[in-house]
Design an enzyme around this catalytic site. Structure first.
Site, PDB file in Angstrom:
ATOM      1  N   ASP A   9       0.909  -1.164   0.000  1.00 19.45           N
ATOM      2  CA  ASP A   9       0.000   0.000   0.000  1.00 19.45           C
ATOM      3  C   ASP A   9       0.940   1.204   0.000  1.00 19.45           C
ATOM      4  O   ASP A   9       1.172   1.819   1.022  1.00 19.45           O
ATOM      5  CB  ASP A   9      -0.959  -0.014   1.199  1.00 19.45           C
ATOM      6  N   HIS A 239       9.205  -0.363   9.649  1.00 25.22           N
ATOM      7  CA  HIS A 239       8.148  -1.377   9.523  1.00 25.22           C
ATOM      8  C   HIS A 239       8.335  -2.226   8.257  1.00 25.22           C
ATOM      9  O   HIS A 239       8.721  -3.387   8.317  1.00 25.22           O
ATOM     10  CB  HIS A 239       6.768  -0.711   9.462  1.00 25.22           C
TER      11      HIS A 239
HETATM   12  O1  RIB Z   1       1.711  -0.460  11.139  1.00 27.72           O
HETATM   13  C1  RIB Z   1       2.661  -0.139  10.168  1.00 27.72           C
HETATM   14  C2  RIB Z   1       2.140  -0.450   8.785  1.00 27.72           C
HETATM   15  O2  RIB Z   1       0.994   0.348   8.498  1.00 27.72           O
HETATM   16  C3  RIB Z   1       3.105  -0.179   7.673  1.00 27.72           C
HETATM   17  O3  RIB Z   1       2.927  -1.150   6.674  1.00 27.72           O
HETATM   18  C4  RIB Z   1       2.678   1.168   7.154  1.00 27.72           C
HETATM   19  O4  RIB Z   1       3.075   1.392   5.821  1.00 27.72           O
HETATM   20  C5  RIB Z   1       1.195   1.102   7.318  1.00 27.72           C
HETATM   21  O5  RIB Z   1       0.633   0.446   6.216  1.00 27.72           O
HETATM   22 CA    CA Z   2       2.608  -0.432   4.394  1.00 29.22          CA
END
Ligand code: RIB
Ligand code: CA
Length: 311
Positions: A9, A239
């Protein structure tokens, strides 16, 4: 060399994960499939195309997938996503628009085609699990697929980031995530347990900018926006890149074998947790990362600075 498909995303940390995968000599990047989450699916796919062009990887096809979760009819980005990722997903930095369009084939059909022909493939998801769940709904036999799935999402040993229990990607489509965890697919969960232990720093942005390249400056401004709107100090979490790095270097992570599920009801909706009904399973197909050698993860990301220096 590992065959990878990234399911993104494409917001800020997805962009950094994509840059890393596009540049790593250890990755054979077969495609990017797009989903909703930080931005709408079409905006995310446009971002993925732009990032690939900045990394000199116009050979990697991009496909659009789900436009909303399994249990909704439409989607618009949440206020918190707009704040963290900017209204365009790239920290309000305008990347040069890519010169090529997304592919005509849908992300789900592309994933089915690739899964049927390649059991050495790893699919890394860094957004909601909707595309993968849609694959299982359309081609249920693929639950016995022998390839690997690495999911950035969830929180096992720490609190969630959208509620006490729920992490954003799982929260965006809890039904899809539950379906994937319980499907029989080989799934590794890279949750907040580990992604919050590694950091990208303002000094990384400074280094990218100091290369004097347009791509380096744009990526620096994007990372600074993200730092300002996440932790707000000198650094931020890693992340999505952590999931890509785990796909190549699982040895950097401590993985706990556990039959995973997702809670769908009550105040802990979206919680990723061991499934007590399957707890005696001898060889669970799912596992969750509970610790990481963060210095190794952070060192991996240096290939991005090296690339900006080389162009
Ligand atoms: O919680 C972190 C995630 O949420 C990551 O993938 C960030 O890009 C959002 O999609
Ligand atoms: Ca993400």
């Amino acid at each position: 060399m590992r065959d990878l498909i990234l399911d993104l995303d494409t917001g800020v940390d997805d962009s950094i994960a994509l840059a890393y995968a596009a540049l790593s000599p250890e990755v054979n990047l077969l495609g990017v499939t797009g989903t909703f989450g930080n931005v709408t699916t079409d905006a995310g796919a446009r971002n993925a195309l732009a990032v690939l062009e900045m990394m000199g990887r116009t050979d990697v096809p991009v496909f659009e997938g789900a436009y909303h979760s399994l249990d909704t009819e439409s989607f618009s980005p949440h206020d918190v996503s707009i704040r963290i990722h900017g209204s365009n997903g790239t920290g309000n930095v305008e990347f040069p628009a890519a010169k090529r369009p997304v592919e005509k084939e849908s992300a789900v059909d592309f994933l089915i085609r690739m899964m049927r022909s390649n059991e050495n493939l790893t699919i890394v998801t860094t957004g909601p699990s909707t595309n993968l769940a849609s694959v299982l709904l359309k081609a249920p036999d693929l639950s016995s697929w022998k390839g690997k799935v690495v999911i950035m999402g969830g929180a096992l040993t720490v609190r969630g980031n959208v509620s006490h229990f729920a992490e954003a990607n799982i929260s965006q489509d809890s039904e899809a995530a539950k379906m994937v965890f319980e499907s029989g697919l080989d799934v590794t969960m890279i949750g907040l347990d580990v992604t919050m232990r590694s950091r990208l720093r303002r000094s990384d942005a400074d280094e990218w900018r100091s290369t004097g390249t347009k791509a380096g400056k744009d990526f620096a401004a994007m990372l600074e926006h993200y730092i300002d709107n996440t932790i707000g100090g000198d650094d931020t979490y890693v992340h999505d890149p952590s999931a890509v790095i785990c796909a190549i270097h699982p040895e950097y992570f401590r993985l706990l074998d556990l039959p995973m599920t997702v809670e769908l009801y009550g105040p802990d909706r979206g919680r990723t947790i061991g499934d007590e009904l399957r707890i005696l399973e001898k060889e669970p197909k799912t596992r969750a990362a509970v610790d990481v050698d963060s210095s190794r993860v952070e060192a991996e990301l240096r290939i991005i600075a090296d690339y900006f220096r080389s162009i």
